[in-house]
Design an enzyme around this catalytic site. Structure first.
Site, PDB file in Angstrom:
ATOM      1  N   GLU A 140      47.148  32.060  18.323  1.00  0.00           N
ATOM      2  CA  GLU A 140      47.960  31.514  18.556  1.00  0.00           C
ATOM      3  C   GLU A 140      49.107  31.099  18.778  1.00  0.00           C
ATOM      4  OE1 GLU A 140      48.966  36.308  19.366  1.00  0.00           O
ATOM      5  OE2 GLU A 140      48.456  36.929  18.188  1.00  0.00           O
ATOM      6  N   GLU A 245      41.883  40.583  11.632  1.00  0.00           N
ATOM      7  CA  GLU A 245      42.343  41.507  12.458  1.00  0.00           C
ATOM      8  C   GLU A 245      43.429  42.745  11.679  1.00  0.00           C
ATOM      9  OE1 GLU A 245      44.647  40.738  16.301  1.00  0.00           O
ATOM     10  OE2 GLU A 245      42.996  39.029  16.153  1.00  0.00           O
TER      11      GLU A 245
HETATM   12  C1  GLA Z   1      46.639  39.896  18.611  1.00  0.00           C
HETATM   13  C2  GLA Z   1      45.508  39.127  18.858  1.00  0.00           C
HETATM   14  C3  GLA Z   1      44.294  40.884  19.146  1.00  0.00           C
HETATM   15  C4  GLA Z   1      45.159  42.120  19.841  1.00  0.00           C
HETATM   16  C5  GLA Z   1      46.346  42.132  18.675  1.00  0.00           C
HETATM   17  C6  GLA Z   1      47.051  43.877  19.403  1.00  0.00           C
HETATM   18  O1  GLA Z   1      46.683  39.767  17.152  1.00  0.00           O
HETATM   19  O2  GLA Z   1      44.373  38.450  18.562  1.00  0.00           O
HETATM   20  O3  GLA Z   1      43.217  40.580  20.437  1.00  0.00           O
HETATM   21  O4  GLA Z   1      45.093  42.049  20.738  1.00  0.00           O
HETATM   22  O5  GLA Z   1      47.222  41.331  19.166  1.00  0.00           O
HETATM   23  O6  GLA Z   1      45.831  44.416  19.190  1.00  0.00           O
END
Ligand code: GLA
Length: 356
Positions: A140, A245
């Site tokens: 990010e 994710e």
């Molecule tokens: C981001 C991070 C994850 C997690 C999410 C929220 O996507 O990459 O590790 O912390 O936020 O759970």
């Protein structure tokens, strides 16, 4: 519905297409959980650590590393025969403030910060060399408008820490796959910025294998077309695509924001928490169909996608019960609060696996 052990698991349904992963809660790894092991064995061939390998957990103080979780997690992955992921080496969240400061509390300069980061990578990647097969090296670093996120990393070290992180991770474990991970990669401007930078890195000979499109989606957005364009562009740029994710938020959002900007917070109210007593069958079907269209898309591009990882096992343990509103009752995952598979969702994903 048969016993869960009677049915073919997700990893078998998508065998030869892509890996099916799941993020492990720290507690599941540290304390074990009788319900979890059979689910892992049946459905998953890749593991990610939800929080346990983040900087604040694994390296809470300058002279102290804590590998208790990591060691157990890696052993769990080995026992399962899973493709074990490390997440994440460098991120602006869940990183202690000391990382950026000297003993007098002043901000470090660029060289000192990069050196500290390299030391961290050496320790963490080194410990799990050959065992953790792929690392989210950097998480990010772009904002949604394609500009650099003005994190402490960036303010001190510009974008140079990113290349240094990938270089160091590769030096320490030359066999490990290395990834860049972000949310909202379906936004064209953000994606363009990510791809331009990562292509530049690659042209300089820096190893980077793939891009994690996090996949924190809402029930009706973003559109499948937008996600598909993301897959096509990432592949075209020469990187493998991972959905790292995946979850589907079924609750209303106070304001439209599909990603995971953890700064958002709203106070709770019934309006924002409509399914406290259970999901309506209508919404459950919508969830099933949303997962079906996502997995049809993944199947269609199976030659470009290497892994699809769910961000958690069951609804009782998802971060989405607390984001962007704290204390709600959400239903984003494949297993319910009793660790039972959502049969409707599973059936629709299975149907999608037969699509072309
Ligand atoms: C981001 C991070 C994850 C997690 C999410 C929220 O996507 O990459 O590790 O912390 O936020 O759970």
């Amino acid at each position: 519905m048969g016993k869960s052990s009677d049915v073919q698991g997700l990893k078998d349904i998508f065998k030869g297409d892509f890996l099916i992963g799941v993020a492990m809660k720290t507690g599941f790894v540290m304390e074990g959980m009788p319900e979890v092991q059979p689910i892992l064995e049946q459905h998953f061939n890749s593991l990610s650590p939800e929080n346990g390998l983040k900087w604040v957990k694994v390296h809470p103080e300058q002279d102290r590393y804590d590998f208790e979780f990591g060691d157990k997690y890696v052993a769990m992955g080995e026992k399962l025969g899973a493709f074990t992921i490390g997440h994440c080496l460098v991120w602006h969240q869940q990183v202690p403030d000391w990382v950026f400061r000297d003993e007098a509390g002043e901000f470090l300069n660029k060289e000192a910060l990069i050196e500290r980061m390299e030391e961290h990578i050496e320790m963490v990647v080194g410990r799990y060399k050959g065992k953790i097969k792929g690392w989210d090296v950097v998480n990010e670093v772009f904002d949604d408008d394609g500009t650099w996120r003005k994190s402490s990393w960036y303010k001190i070290a510009g974008s140079d820490f990113i290349k240094a992180a990938f270089r160091k991770a590769h030096e320490i474990d030359p066999e490990a796959e290395l990834y860049y991970n972000d949310y909202n990669v379906f936004l064209p401007t953000k994606r363009r910025a990510i791809l331009d930078f990562l292509k530049e890195m690659k042209s300089e000979g820096i190893r980077i294998d793939g891009i994690g499109m996090q996949g924190h989606y809402l029930i009706d957005s973003p559109s499948i077309d937008k996600i598909e364009q993301g897959i096509l562009d990432v592949n075209e740029a020469g990187f493998s695509v991972m959905f790292t994710e995946l979850d589907v938020d079924v609750l209303p959002r106070p304001r439209q924001s599909e990603g995971a900007d953890l700064n958002m917070n709203f106070s709770n109210s019934a309006k924002w928490d409509p399914y406290v007593d259970g999901l309506t069958s209508e919404t459950e079907m919508k969830l099933a169909l949303r997962y079906a269209s996502l997995f049809s898309l993944f199947k269609k591009h199976r030659d470009k996608i290497s892994r699809v990882t769910f961000w958690g096992i069951n609804d009782g343990n998802t971060w989405l019960n607390n984001f962007p509103v704290k204390g709600r009752t959400n239903y984003p995952l494949l297993f319910d609060r009793d660790f039972k598979i959502k049969q409707e969702v599973f059936n629709e994903i299975k149907k999608a696996s037969a699509s072309e």
